[in-house]
Design a protein around this motif. Structure first.
Motif, PDB file in Angstrom:
ATOM      1  N   PHE A  37       0.828  -1.143  -0.287  1.00  7.34           N
ATOM      2  CA  PHE A  37      -0.050  -0.037  -0.091  1.00  7.34           C
ATOM      3  C   PHE A  37       0.845   1.242  -0.130  1.00  7.34           C
ATOM      4  O   PHE A  37       0.397   2.180  -0.735  1.00  7.34           O
ATOM      5  CB  PHE A  37      -0.973   0.138   1.296  1.00  7.34           C
ATOM      6  CG  PHE A  37      -1.617  -1.297   1.166  1.00  7.34           C
ATOM      7  CD1 PHE A  37      -2.883  -1.412   0.704  1.00  7.34           C
ATOM      8  CD2 PHE A  37      -1.369  -2.181   2.273  1.00  7.34           C
ATOM      9  CE1 PHE A  37      -3.685  -2.489   0.809  1.00  7.34           C
ATOM     10  CE2 PHE A  37      -2.158  -3.557   2.484  1.00  7.34           C
ATOM     11  CZ  PHE A  37      -3.267  -3.506   1.541  1.00  7.34           C
ATOM     12  N   ASP A  38       2.038   1.084   0.887  1.00  2.00           N
ATOM     13  CA  ASP A  38       2.966   2.508   0.859  1.00  2.00           C
ATOM     14  C   ASP A  38       3.664   2.662  -0.467  1.00  2.00           C
ATOM     15  O   ASP A  38       3.801   3.498  -1.066  1.00  2.00           O
ATOM     16  CB  ASP A  38       3.867   1.954   1.730  1.00  2.00           C
ATOM     17  CG  ASP A  38       4.257   3.422   2.473  1.00  2.00           C
ATOM     18  OD1 ASP A  38       3.692   4.298   2.538  1.00  2.00           O
ATOM     19  OD2 ASP A  38       5.629   3.445   2.861  1.00  2.00           O
ATOM     20  N   TYR A  39       3.919   1.743  -1.075  1.00  2.00           N
ATOM     21  CA  TYR A  39       4.505   1.584  -2.634  1.00  2.00           C
ATOM     22  C   TYR A  39       3.555   2.344  -3.438  1.00  2.00           C
ATOM     23  O   TYR A  39       3.849   3.398  -4.301  1.00  2.00           O
ATOM     24  CB  TYR A  39       4.756   0.237  -3.152  1.00  2.00           C
ATOM     25  CG  TYR A  39       5.263   0.158  -4.544  1.00  2.00           C
ATOM     26  CD1 TYR A  39       6.273   0.627  -5.014  1.00  2.00           C
ATOM     27  CD2 TYR A  39       4.305   0.041  -5.544  1.00  2.00           C
ATOM     28  CE1 TYR A  39       7.043   0.738  -6.174  1.00  2.00           C
ATOM     29  CE2 TYR A  39       4.885   0.084  -6.806  1.00  2.00           C
ATOM     30  CZ  TYR A  39       5.836   0.365  -7.223  1.00  2.00           C
ATOM     31  OH  TYR A  39       6.443   0.282  -8.454  1.00  2.00           O
ATOM     32  N   LYS A  40       2.302   2.045  -3.474  1.00  2.00           N
ATOM     33  CA  LYS A  40       1.267   2.814  -4.330  1.00  2.00           C
ATOM     34  C   LYS A  40       1.046   4.167  -4.017  1.00  2.00           C
ATOM     35  O   LYS A  40       0.976   4.833  -4.791  1.00  2.00           O
ATOM     36  CB  LYS A  40      -0.125   1.820  -4.295  1.00  2.00           C
ATOM     37  CG  LYS A  40      -0.036   0.418  -4.948  1.00  2.00           C
ATOM     38  CD  LYS A  40      -1.509   0.028  -4.770  1.00  2.00           C
ATOM     39  CE  LYS A  40      -1.525  -1.579  -5.219  1.00  2.00           C
ATOM     40  NZ  LYS A  40      -2.617  -2.220  -5.296  1.00  2.00           N
ATOM     41  N   SER A  41       0.991   4.431  -2.562  1.00  2.00           N
ATOM     42  CA  SER A  41       1.248   5.729  -2.187  1.00  2.00           C
ATOM     43  C   SER A  41       2.038   6.543  -2.714  1.00  2.00           C
ATOM     44  O   SER A  41       1.893   7.729  -3.246  1.00  2.00           O
ATOM     45  CB  SER A  41       0.830   5.738  -0.789  1.00  2.00           C
ATOM     46  OG  SER A  41       1.071   7.026  -0.322  1.00  2.00           O
ATOM     47  N   ARG A  42       3.330   6.246  -2.628  1.00  2.00           N
ATOM     48  CA  ARG A  42       4.493   6.866  -3.004  1.00  2.00           C
ATOM     49  C   ARG A  42       4.583   7.124  -4.368  1.00  2.00           C
ATOM     50  O   ARG A  42       4.949   8.117  -5.043  1.00  2.00           O
ATOM     51  CB  ARG A  42       5.942   6.140  -2.568  1.00  2.00           C
ATOM     52  CG  ARG A  42       5.998   5.631  -1.113  1.00  2.00           C
ATOM     53  CD  ARG A  42       5.898   7.159  -0.116  1.00  2.00           C
ATOM     54  NE  ARG A  42       5.797   6.578   1.206  1.00  2.00           N
ATOM     55  CZ  ARG A  42       5.798   7.353   2.347  1.00  2.00           C
ATOM     56  NH1 ARG A  42       5.808   8.516   2.107  1.00  2.00           N
ATOM     57  NH2 ARG A  42       5.925   6.943   3.580  1.00  2.00           N
ATOM     58  N   LYS A  43       4.027   6.037  -5.172  1.00  2.00           N
ATOM     59  CA  LYS A  43       4.151   6.233  -6.377  1.00  2.00           C
ATOM     60  C   LYS A  43       3.172   7.172  -7.040  1.00  2.00           C
ATOM     61  O   LYS A  43       3.265   8.043  -7.999  1.00  2.00           O
ATOM     62  CB  LYS A  43       3.801   4.909  -7.333  1.00  2.00           C
ATOM     63  CG  LYS A  43       3.788   4.832  -8.708  1.00  2.00           C
ATOM     64  CD  LYS A  43       3.679   3.495  -9.366  1.00  2.00           C
ATOM     65  CE  LYS A  43       3.372   3.458 -10.980  1.00  2.00           C
ATOM     66  NZ  LYS A  43       3.358   1.900 -11.219  1.00  2.00           N
ATOM     67  N   SER A  44       2.001   7.290  -6.372  1.00  2.00           N
ATOM     68  CA  SER A  44       1.022   8.251  -6.619  1.00  2.00           C
ATOM     69  C   SER A  44       1.471   9.749  -6.324  1.00  2.00           C
ATOM     70  O   SER A  44       1.201  10.659  -7.082  1.00  2.00           O
ATOM     71  CB  SER A  44      -0.310   7.877  -5.892  1.00  2.00           C
ATOM     72  OG  SER A  44      -1.232   8.922  -5.908  1.00  2.00           O
ATOM     73  N   MET A  45       2.245   9.791  -5.110  1.00  2.00           N
ATOM     74  CA  MET A  45       2.558  11.118  -4.701  1.00  2.00           C
ATOM     75  C   MET A  45       3.761  11.562  -5.777  1.00  2.00           C
ATOM     76  O   MET A  45       3.782  12.906  -6.221  1.00  2.00           O
ATOM     77  CB  MET A  45       3.619  10.781  -3.542  1.00  2.00           C
ATOM     78  CG  MET A  45       2.779  10.825  -2.129  1.00  2.00           C
ATOM     79  SD  MET A  45       3.461  10.890  -0.846  1.00  2.00           S
ATOM     80  CE  MET A  45       2.285  10.500   0.617  1.00  2.00           C
ATOM     81  N   ARG A  46       4.689  10.820  -6.280  1.00  2.00           N
ATOM     82  CA  ARG A  46       5.568  11.012  -7.198  1.00  2.00           C
ATOM     83  C   ARG A  46       4.882  11.416  -8.539  1.00  2.00           C
ATOM     84  O   ARG A  46       5.340  12.526  -9.150  1.00  2.00           O
ATOM     85  CB  ARG A  46       6.211   9.876  -7.576  1.00  2.00           C
ATOM     86  CG  ARG A  46       7.885  10.324  -8.240  1.00  2.00           C
ATOM     87  CD  ARG A  46       8.866   9.012  -8.166  1.00  2.00           C
ATOM     88  NE  ARG A  46      10.167   9.446  -8.897  1.00  2.00           N
ATOM     89  CZ  ARG A  46      10.952  10.166  -8.113  1.00  2.00           C
ATOM     90  NH1 ARG A  46      10.883  10.235  -6.778  1.00  2.00           N
ATOM     91  NH2 ARG A  46      12.139  10.282  -8.880  1.00  2.00           N
ATOM     92  N   GLN A  47       3.929  10.675  -9.094  1.00  2.00           N
ATOM     93  CA  GLN A  47       3.137  11.105 -10.327  1.00  2.00           C
ATOM     94  C   GLN A  47       2.524  12.551  -9.985  1.00  2.00           C
ATOM     95  O   GLN A  47       2.336  13.330 -10.855  1.00  2.00           O
ATOM     96  CB  GLN A  47       1.985   9.929 -10.425  1.00  2.00           C
ATOM     97  CG  GLN A  47       2.629   8.714 -11.025  1.00  2.00           C
ATOM     98  CD  GLN A  47       1.619   7.830 -11.137  1.00  2.00           C
ATOM     99  OE1 GLN A  47       0.578   7.683 -10.391  1.00  2.00           O
ATOM    100  NE2 GLN A  47       1.607   6.948 -12.257  1.00  2.00           N
ATOM    101  N   MET A  48       1.911  12.896  -8.774  1.00  2.00           N
ATOM    102  CA  MET A  48       1.144  14.101  -8.504  1.00  2.00           C
ATOM    103  C   MET A  48       2.353  15.228  -8.665  1.00  2.00           C
ATOM    104  O   MET A  48       1.988  16.292  -9.039  1.00  2.00           O
ATOM    105  CB  MET A  48       0.404  14.130  -7.220  1.00  2.00           C
ATOM    106  CG  MET A  48      -0.550  12.971  -7.016  1.00  2.00           C
ATOM    107  SD  MET A  48      -2.092  13.987  -7.835  1.00  2.00           S
ATOM    108  CE  MET A  48      -2.316  15.407  -6.945  1.00  2.00           C
TER     109      MET A  48
END
Length: 330
Positions: A37-48
């Motif tokens: 879940f943290d991986y998806k979150s970090r990936k989303s933050m980076r995309q944002m």
């Protein structure tokens, strides 16, 4: 749920032989489970973070038309395959775990403190002579062997706050609270008797003196709204509360993507949270037992390490994609 976490902690405690180590192992286990879940979150933050210039351009262009701005932002998220709420998932999972651990550590701390006071109360019995009471009381080493006092590194007792302004033994009847967390261990009458024992002259003047856990004469620090008392045997040095605040602040330095991605929308709120959470964590860890404070600090440090690893991985992936794109452009 608190009972479930308590069982896991007890299992790790049986393996490690120390609650401090068990808490750290438990923290690592939780972070491991939350890694996907943290991986998806970090990936989303980076995309944002990457599309932040485009979001700011939309805000400048459609700032006066909120409905159209939201529609254009939704179109941009869909085009870039981004879920704007994806970065919130770990927080939605981590916060309940934090509350559960708060309750679990309260139960564990109360149980150990009550058993500690019971042991001393039983040892004193009907004795009134200070010399006889001192001879009857168990030594600190015996209390540690009985697991009634749980030391860890600089902390003399994990069930008391990490502070030079608290003793490693309970000094007030207010320490024994939350009866609901210790149902089955003692009755309400037992709690009343133990509280009376703590507030008695024998406990305050004889028992605490025997363990050198008394107040330092003249060791009162006067502040505007509070007075802080120094003890001969302080339970700690206020390191965990300071570490909790510092690590909470450093988390925003290690991972500024989330705040930067929403700078135009919620800049003021992000700036407030940047300082609020560190100060709030210092307050909680300064007023609660060191066991929970240790969990809070360990969780922050583990999260920072995880963020560092993820950022390194994402940077390597970006470089790899850029290297693959160069030959195609040529």
């Amino acid at each position: 749920m608190s009972a479930f976490f308590r069982n896991i902690l007890d299992g790790l405690y049986s393996f490690a032989g120390n609650y401090g180590v068990a808490i750290i192992l438990f923290t690592l286990l939780v972070r491991l489970i939350l890694t996907p879940f943290d991986y998806k979150s970090r990936k989303s933050m980076r995309q944002m973070e990457k599309i932040n210039p485009k979001l700011q351009a939309l805000q400048k262009k459609y700032g006066n038309d909120k409905e159209k701005l939201q529609r254009k932002q939704a179109e941009l998220y869909k085009k870039e395959h981004i879920n704007p709420l994806g970065s919130c998932l770990p927080m939605l999972l981590t916060f309940p775990i934090l509350i559960i651990m708060f309750n679990a550590m309260r139960g564990v701390a109360n149980e150990h403190l009550i058993r500690l006071v019971q042991e001393m109360h039983t040892a004193v019995g009907d004795l009134t002579d200070p010399a006889e009471i001192a001879a009857a009381l168990p030594t600190v080493e015996t209390l540690r062997e009985m697991r009634l006092i749980e030391p860890f590194l600089w902390i003399k007792n994990l069930w008391i706050m990490d502070s030079p302004f608290t003793s490693f033994l309970p000094t007030s009847s207010k320490t024994l609270n939350a009866i609901g967390a210790i149902q089955g261990l003692v009755t309400a009458d037992d709690i009343t008797a133990l509280k009376a024992f703590i507030d008695s002259d024998i406990y305050q003047n004889v028992v605490l003196t025997h363990y050198n856990a008394t107040k330092v004469a003249g060791g009162v620090l006067n502040f505007i709204i509070v007075q802080l008392q120094l003890y001969h045997q302080p339970n700690g040095y206020f390191l965990l509360p300071l570490m909790s605040g510092a690590s909470q602040f450093l988390m925003t330095v290690v991972n500024p993507a989330a705040a930067g991605a929403q700078e135009g929308q919620q800049g003021g709120m992000n700036a407030f949270m940047k300082w609020f959470f560190p100060l709030f964590s210092v307050y909680i860890c300064a007023t609660y037992n060191a066991a929970f404070s240790l969990y809070w600090v360990a969780a922050n440090l583990a999260s920072m390490a995880q963020t560092f690893i993820f950022n390194k991985y994402f940077s390597a992936q970006d470089k790899k994609k850029a290297a693959q794109a160069e030959p195609e452009e040529v």
